[in-house]
Design an enzyme around this catalytic site. Structure first.
Site, PDB file in Angstrom:
ATOM      1  N   GLU A  89     -13.909 -81.308  20.190  1.00  0.00           N
ATOM      2  CA  GLU A  89     -14.208 -80.664  19.272  1.00  0.00           C
ATOM      3  C   GLU A  89     -14.814 -81.831  18.325  1.00  0.00           C
ATOM      4  OE1 GLU A  89     -11.526 -77.148  18.874  1.00  0.00           O
ATOM      5  OE2 GLU A  89     -10.209 -77.254  20.783  1.00  0.00           O
TER       6      GLU A  89
ATOM      7  N   SER B 146     -21.893 -84.152  21.306  1.00  0.00           N
ATOM      8  CA  SER B 146     -22.141 -83.836  19.939  1.00  0.00           C
ATOM      9  C   SER B 146     -23.175 -82.717  18.971  1.00  0.00           C
ATOM     10  CB  SER B 146     -22.314 -85.262  18.690  1.00  0.00           C
ATOM     11  OG  SER B 146     -20.864 -85.925  19.374  1.00  0.00           O
TER      12      SER B 146
ATOM     13  N   GLY C 297     -10.809 -74.470  15.132  1.00  0.00           N
ATOM     14  CA  GLY C 297     -10.260 -74.917  16.764  1.00  0.00           C
ATOM     15  C   GLY C 297     -10.030 -76.930  15.838  1.00  0.00           C
ATOM     16  N   ARG C 298     -10.487 -76.631  15.382  1.00  0.00           N
ATOM     17  CA  ARG C 298     -10.130 -78.952  14.919  1.00  0.00           C
ATOM     18  C   ARG C 298      -8.756 -78.182  14.118  1.00  0.00           C
ATOM     19  NH1 ARG C 298     -16.269 -79.333  13.097  1.00  0.00           N
ATOM     20  NH2 ARG C 298     -17.672 -80.037  15.216  1.00  0.00           N
TER      21      ARG C 298
ATOM     22  N   TYR D  44     -31.995 -73.220  18.333  1.00  0.00           N
ATOM     23  CA  TYR D  44     -30.977 -73.073  17.904  1.00  0.00           C
ATOM     24  C   TYR D  44     -30.131 -72.249  17.887  1.00  0.00           C
ATOM     25  CZ  TYR D  44     -31.073 -74.394  13.470  1.00  0.00           C
ATOM     26  OH  TYR D  44     -30.824 -74.373  11.644  1.00  0.00           O
TER      27      TYR D  44
END
Length: 441
Positions: free
Chosen positions: A421, A189, A299-300, A235
């Site tokens: 996802e 996550s 994608g979700r 990140y």
């Protein structure tokens, strides 16, 4: 069997705005500055938009002729070609190579890839329709198609250079499965905590690290790999790369044995001084985190469609049994009011989940902000899939519990919808944050 997507291409070509029906035009949001056509092929996307201000709205689940024919064609293909192999693939925990081959032959692995790159040049909702229909028969096949289309193909379409597109998209449309390598043992996550590192070399880059829970990894010939090129930036150092299978230093360390979607390969993959040419950089250095967020949001919707397809498949399988085969006390159990109420309630929930899925897909196509809609669609569709597939086992009694039929498989397969996802808790967090932003004064 003829190529399904290619057979529908003439309809997509005919579906430029000047030839659209009023019903189809109404699915485009009026406030959108852009009109999304039924094609990703450039010459059609650049057609002159039409005035839709006087067109009445249509139902969210209204489909264009192209999308409706896609649904019918994929349903037929799944029933005739995939269904006979479902149980065997599940037991063997392996995707039948002939199924993969036929997915390509039918054009279902290049739905949104423009025709100039060898794809079908269709719209996003057509891909969602195909994913949902495949899941009604086998969610394992559906997720292979989903990840390939909505994550891998989309990544190259959105972020690749023209040279990158011409090099890779024809392969992805015709014979090369794609895989999306983001998750790691310590970053699920919290995806941006990934530890896989990339270093710059004279000829390109070198990647070291491991990825976990990687879908399609056994079948894939191309991998989108996320690695941190500059850990000092956190990140913001994450960068995306394209890697071919067989590259020296790349290996599949372990294939997971799973509760559900067993035919879909899920593996641990390792990178040991894997050399990536400069030309295999995807997009811009340090922008990988943005790409991952954007791709997963799209994608979700695909995963949500997989779950609604699964729920509908489980419901149909059990409903037919209850209304045609299973008798208790001399009466078909589907005739009892308590059973009818359960069947009606579950079908209503499936329809509600599908409305969320298609609303998110339409908003995405219209160029609107769809992040909250995608999260709601994935959250609710996974909940409905788990609930309905579990009820279906109970409705079928002993026949729902044995591996002779598909009821227990739908139930096992449903659990992953709340995990990959973006877990259900991540979806709830996303929804809550966006609501808080909207309602905070």
């Amino acid at each position: 069997m003829a190529n399904l997507a290619k057979a529908l291409a003439p309809l997509a070509r005919a579906s430029i705005p000047t030839a659209r029906t009023q019903l189809r035009r109404a699915s485009v949001v009026r406030a959108s500055p852009q009109v999304r056509h039924l094609s990703s092929t450039s010459r059609r996307c650049n057609a002159t938009p039409v005035d839709i201000s006087d067109v009445p709205p249509t139902p969210i689940t209204h489909m264009s002729e192209t999308e409706a024919l896609m649904a019918d064609s994929v349903q037929k293909f799944a029933s005739e070609v995939i269904l006979p192999k479902v149980r065997e693939m599940d037991e063997a925990e392996t995707m039948d190579p002939s199924v993969v081959e036929q997915l390509f032959e039918q054009g279902l692995m290049g739905i949104e890839i423009p025709e100039e790159y060898g794809g079908a040049g269709m719209n996003f909702t057509s891909a969602i329709v195909a994913i949902e229909e495949l899941a009604r028969v086998d969610p394992s096949v559906s997720v292979m198609c989903d990840v390939h289309n909505t994550l891998v193909n989309t990544a190259i379409l959105k972020y690749g250079t023209e040279e990158t597109k011409r090099r890779w998209l024809p392969k992805l449309a015709t014979d090369t499965v794609g895989s999306f390598c983001l998750s790691e043992p310590i970053s699920g996550s919290d995806a941006f905590a990934l530890a896989t590192k990339a270093t710059e070399t004279d000829t390109g880059y070198k990647i070291n690290g491991s990825k976990m829970w990687i879908t399609n990894s056994m079948e894939a010939g191309l991998f989108i790999v996320f690695a941190n090129l500059d850990p000092s930036k956190g990140y913001k150092g994450i960068t995306a790369f394209i890697m071919e299978k067989g590259t020296k230093g790349f290996s599949i360390a372990k294939k997971e044995k799973k509760l559900g979607i067993k035919a879909s390969s899920t593996c641990v993959v390792n990178f040991d001084d894997v050399e990536i040419p400069k030309g295999n950089l995807l997009g811009v250095e340090g922008q990988g985190y943005k790409y991952a967020i954007g791709l997963l949001n799209e994608g979700r919707i695909g995963i949500a469609a997989q779950m609604t397809g699964l729920a509908l498949g489980a419901w149909e399988n059990a409903a037919k049994y209850c209304w045609n085969d299973r008798k208790q006390f001399g009466t078909l159990i589907g005739e009892f009011q308590s059973m009818q109420h359960q069947l009606a309630q579950s079908y209503t929930e499936i329809c509600a989940a599908r409305a969320l899925v298609y609303n998110a897909a339409r908003k995405k196509e219209a160029g609107e902000d769809f992040v909250r809609d995608a999260a709601m669609a994935k959250l609710y569709s996974s909940q409905v899939a788990g609930k309905v597939s579990g009820q279906a086992v109970e409705w079928m009694g002993g026949m729902g519990f044995v591996r002779e039929g598909l009821a227990e498989k739908y139930f096992r397969d449903s659990k992953i919808g709340a995990i990959y996802e973006g877990t259900s808790n991540i979806q709830l967090t996303t929804i809550a944050k966006l609501l808080q932003k909207e309602y905070t004064t």
